[in-house]
Design a protein around this motif. Sequence first.
Motif, mmCIF file in Angstrom:
data_model
loop_
_atom_site.group_PDB
_atom_site.id
_atom_site.type_symbol
_atom_site.label_atom_id
_atom_site.label_comp_id
_atom_site.label_asym_id
_atom_site.label_seq_id
_atom_site.Cartn_x
_atom_site.Cartn_y
_atom_site.Cartn_z
ATOM 1 N N LYS A 50 0.705 -1.134 0.001
ATOM 2 C CA LYS A 50 -0.025 -0.105 -0.072
ATOM 3 C C LYS A 50 0.812 1.269 0.106
ATOM 4 C CE LYS A 50 -4.522 0.479 2.402
ATOM 5 N NZ LYS A 50 -4.908 0.657 3.481
ATOM 6 N N GLY A 51 1.884 1.206 0.893
ATOM 7 C CA GLY A 51 2.615 2.397 0.904
ATOM 8 C C GLY A 51 3.638 2.773 -0.114
ATOM 9 N N THR A 52 4.012 1.821 -1.150
ATOM 10 C CA THR A 52 4.580 2.229 -2.277
ATOM 11 C C THR A 52 4.053 2.643 -3.364
ATOM 12 O OG1 THR A 52 4.668 -0.329 -3.008
ATOM 13 C CG2 THR A 52 6.618 0.565 -1.569
ATOM 14 N N PRO A 53 4.496 3.691 -4.073
ATOM 15 C CA PRO A 53 4.035 4.107 -5.490
ATOM 16 C C PRO A 53 3.936 2.919 -6.554
ATOM 17 C CG PRO A 53 6.008 5.118 -5.369
ATOM 18 C CD PRO A 53 5.946 4.127 -4.076
ATOM 19 N N GLY A 54 2.894 3.398 -7.548
ATOM 20 C CA GLY A 54 2.982 2.443 -8.736
ATOM 21 C C GLY A 54 4.395 2.339 -9.326
ATOM 22 N N LYS A 55 4.370 1.594 -10.356
ATOM 23 C CA LYS A 55 5.656 1.534 -11.256
ATOM 24 C C LYS A 55 5.845 2.836 -12.013
ATOM 25 C CE LYS A 55 7.538 -3.116 -12.275
ATOM 26 N NZ LYS A 55 7.080 -4.195 -12.946
ATOM 27 N N GLU A 56 4.839 3.477 -12.471
ATOM 28 C CA GLU A 56 4.966 4.522 -13.275
ATOM 29 C C GLU A 56 5.649 5.781 -12.382
ATOM 30 O OE1 GLU A 56 1.186 4.021 -15.337
ATOM 31 O OE2 GLU A 56 2.274 2.198 -15.389
ATOM 32 N N VAL A 57 4.807 5.881 -11.158
ATOM 33 C CA VAL A 57 5.375 7.161 -10.454
ATOM 34 C C VAL A 57 6.828 6.906 -9.986
ATOM 35 C CG1 VAL A 57 4.840 8.222 -8.335
ATOM 36 C CG2 VAL A 57 3.003 7.340 -9.441
ATOM 37 N N ALA A 58 7.063 5.589 -9.492
ATOM 38 C CA ALA A 58 8.363 5.272 -9.055
ATOM 39 C C ALA A 58 9.476 5.533 -10.352
ATOM 40 C CB ALA A 58 8.747 3.898 -8.773
ATOM 41 N N LYS A 59 9.285 5.297 -11.492
ATOM 42 C CA LYS A 59 10.080 5.554 -12.582
ATOM 43 C C LYS A 59 10.011 7.031 -12.867
ATOM 44 C CE LYS A 59 10.967 1.885 -15.704
ATOM 45 N NZ LYS A 59 10.148 0.859 -16.176
ATOM 46 N N ALA A 60 9.032 7.655 -12.799
ATOM 47 C CA ALA A 60 8.952 9.162 -13.166
ATOM 48 C C ALA A 60 9.893 9.851 -12.155
ATOM 49 C CB ALA A 60 7.746 9.619 -13.108
ATOM 50 N N TYR A 61 9.756 9.291 -10.772
ATOM 51 C CA TYR A 61 10.444 10.100 -9.905
ATOM 52 C C TYR A 61 12.152 9.677 -9.953
ATOM 53 C CZ TYR A 61 12.469 11.739 -5.405
ATOM 54 O OH TYR A 61 13.203 12.443 -4.494
ATOM 55 N N GLU A 62 12.388 8.492 -10.443
ATOM 56 C CA GLU A 62 13.786 8.173 -10.626
ATOM 57 C C GLU A 62 14.276 8.859 -11.837
ATOM 58 O OE1 GLU A 62 14.205 3.999 -10.733
ATOM 59 O OE2 GLU A 62 16.505 4.057 -10.849
ATOM 60 N N LYS A 63 13.643 9.278 -12.611
ATOM 61 C CA LYS A 63 13.958 10.061 -13.923
ATOM 62 C C LYS A 63 14.319 11.302 -13.658
ATOM 63 C CE LYS A 63 12.582 9.957 -18.710
ATOM 64 N NZ LYS A 63 11.406 9.999 -19.667
ATOM 65 N N TYR A 64 13.305 11.940 -12.708
ATOM 66 C CA TYR A 64 13.458 13.288 -12.104
ATOM 67 C C TYR A 64 14.708 13.283 -11.452
ATOM 68 C CZ TYR A 64 12.394 17.009 -8.961
ATOM 69 O OH TYR A 64 12.254 18.362 -8.348
ATOM 70 N N ALA A 65 15.033 12.391 -10.462
ATOM 71 C CA ALA A 65 16.245 12.333 -9.682
ATOM 72 C C ALA A 65 17.499 12.290 -10.533
ATOM 73 C CB ALA A 65 16.061 11.515 -8.667
ATOM 74 N N MET A 66 17.301 11.526 -11.691
ATOM 75 C CA MET A 66 18.571 11.325 -12.443
ATOM 76 C C MET A 66 18.829 12.874 -13.363
ATOM 77 S SD MET A 66 19.630 8.796 -11.932
ATOM 78 C CE MET A 66 21.009 8.367 -13.188
ATOM 79 N N THR A 67 17.894 13.533 -13.282
ATOM 80 C CA THR A 67 18.203 14.890 -14.194
ATOM 81 C C THR A 67 19.126 15.890 -13.114
ATOM 82 O OG1 THR A 67 16.356 15.982 -13.065
ATOM 83 C CG2 THR A 67 16.216 15.125 -15.251
ATOM 84 N N PHE A 68 19.211 15.515 -11.698
ATOM 85 C CA PHE A 68 19.717 16.128 -10.785
ATOM 86 C C PHE A 68 21.322 15.507 -10.534
ATOM 87 C CE2 PHE A 68 15.749 17.509 -9.722
ATOM 88 C CZ PHE A 68 15.807 18.928 -9.884
ATOM 89 N N THR A 69 21.500 14.316 -11.115
ATOM 90 C CA THR A 69 22.721 13.323 -10.542
ATOM 91 C C THR A 69 23.718 13.616 -11.894
ATOM 92 O OG1 THR A 69 21.014 11.958 -9.629
ATOM 93 C CG2 THR A 69 23.275 11.089 -10.020
ATOM 94 N N PRO A 70 24.673 13.792 -11.531
ATOM 95 C CA PRO A 70 25.962 13.880 -12.283
ATOM 96 C C PRO A 70 26.199 12.656 -12.966
ATOM 97 C CG PRO A 70 27.009 14.237 -10.247
ATOM 98 C CD PRO A 70 25.386 14.036 -10.032
#
Lengths: 350, 156
Positions: free
Chosen positions: B5-25
Motif C-alpha cells: 500500500k505504501g509504495t507508489p506504482g511503477k510509473e510514479v516510481a519510474k517518473a521520480y527516478e527519472k526526475y532524480a537522475m536529472t540532478f545526478t551527475p
Amino acid sequence: MKNKIGKQTFVFRNKPVITGECAVVGTKEGQGPLKEYFDTILEDDTYGENTWEKAESRMMENSIMTAIRKAGLEKKNIEVMLTGDLLNQLMSSSFSARDIGVPFIGLYGACSTMTLSMLMSSIIVDGEFAENVVCAASSHYCTAERQFRMPLEHGNQKPPSAQWTATASGAAVISKNPCKSNETLIPIPKEIFITHGTVGKIIDTGMKDSNQMGAAMVPAAVDTILNHFEDTGRTPDDYDIILTGDLGYIGKEIALDLFADAGLNMKKMHLCYDDCGTMLYYRESEDVHGGGSGCGCSASVFTGYLFKKMRAGIFNRALIVSTGAMLSTISPFQGESIPGIAHAIAIETS
Amino acid sequence: MSKSKGTPGKEVAKAYEKYAMTFTPKPRYFYNCVKAFIAGGLLCVIAMLIQNRIMASGWEEKDAAALLTIILICSAQLLTGLGWFDTIAKVVGAGVIVPITGFANSMVAPAIEYKKEGIVLGVGGKLFSLAGPVLVCGISSAALVGIIYWFMGGMR
C-alpha cells in the motif's frame, strides 16, 4: 489535544532547554569545513579500540559524557538516555549504555535518529517524566560500510551519487530548567529552547538504488517541512536557518526544486536552507561523491556547529530535520524500495 | 510480488527516478573505460614480460603460466593487505578488477574485514562472501557450456 497542533506537530509548552551538547568526529570530518566547531576530533578512527564497533560506541560514550559535563550535571542527574545508531540491534548505543549505566531507551530511525531522539527526549521532559535527559546518535564509516556495503579493502568504484557515511557522534542534554549560566563568559551564551516537534511519515518514492539515498529521502524531508509549516502556521521567513540531515548535494538540489514547486518563498529558502551532508566535507578535495550521510552527520552538525552558533546569537530560530533511509541489509535483495523518513524539531534562543 | 500500500506504482516510481537522475551527475563512462583499458592492458603486458622471463629460465609454458598466476594473485593480495589495492581500483576500475587480481582482492578484503570475528567463523564464514556468488555463477555456467559442448562433440 492540548499539546498537538495540526496533523503531525507537538508543541512543547514547557520549552525544554538544551543545556549541553558535544560533537565527536573522525579524522576525515575533522579536516572538513566545520573542523573548528567540533569538541573532539579523533586522531585515529579506531579510537584505540580493537574493533570499529567498539570505537563507535566509545565515540558515543565520550560525546554523551562531555555533553553532561557541559550541562553542569553529573551522570547521576541523568534520568534516562535515548540513543541510536545504524548498526544491527543498536550495538553502539547499547554498548555505550552498558558503560554509562543510566536507564536506556534505544531508538532506530536510520539517519533521522538525532531529531528522533531529541523529539522523544523533549516529550519526556515536557511531560515532566524526567528533568534531565540525554539523547545521542552516532555512525562510523567503517562499521556502516561493512554492514551495508562492502569490506573496506575491496576495490570498487562508487557512482557520483553514493554518499559517505560520517564517522561522528553528537549528544545533547535536554533539561527542564536552564543550567546556571556562566556569568564569567562575555557575551553570556544564550539558552536554546525546543518549541515544536513534527513527527514524519514514511514516504517511499519507489527508488531502489541504494546509491541514491539522498534522492530517496527528499520527498519525506519536504513532506515533513511542509507539514510543519502548515501545522504551526509558520513560513520559511520565521526561521533563520533550516537544516536537513543528509540529503547530500543531489538531494539538496532536488529539495530546493520541490520547495519551489510547493510555492515557498525561494529567495528566503536559498538563504536559510542547507543540508548537513553538504556542510561536513569539502566536496572535491575530500572525494565524498554525493556528500555525507549517517546518523552522525546531522548529529555532529547540529550539536557541533548549529547549537554553538545559536548560543553565540548568530541564529535565533532554527528548524532541524534529520532524514533517514529505512532500508535494511536484506530489503534491497528482496527487491524492496527505500522508505524515507524525516522528523523536524523547531528550536529557538531566549 | 504484490504491490504494498505504501509504495507508489511503477510509473510514479519510474517518473521520480527519472526526475532524480536529472540532478545526478553522470559517471564518466568513456573516460573510465579508457583508464580501465590502459591499466588492464598494461597489467597484461607486465604479466607477459614476467612469463617470458620465467620461460627464458627454462620453465615450460604451462608451468610458467601457473607460476605467473600465483605471482599476480600474491601481489594483489599484498597490495590489498597494505591498503593500496582499493585506492588503485578506485582510479582504474575494471583494469585491475577483471583480471585475476580482482578475484584475489575479493578474497583478501573480507578476510581482513572479518578477522575480528575469529578465524573459523569470521574469516572462514565470510571469506567467500564476495567471491562466492561469482564462483557459483562461473562454475555453473562453465558446467552448462561444457554439457552443450559435449553434446555438440557427440553429434560430430
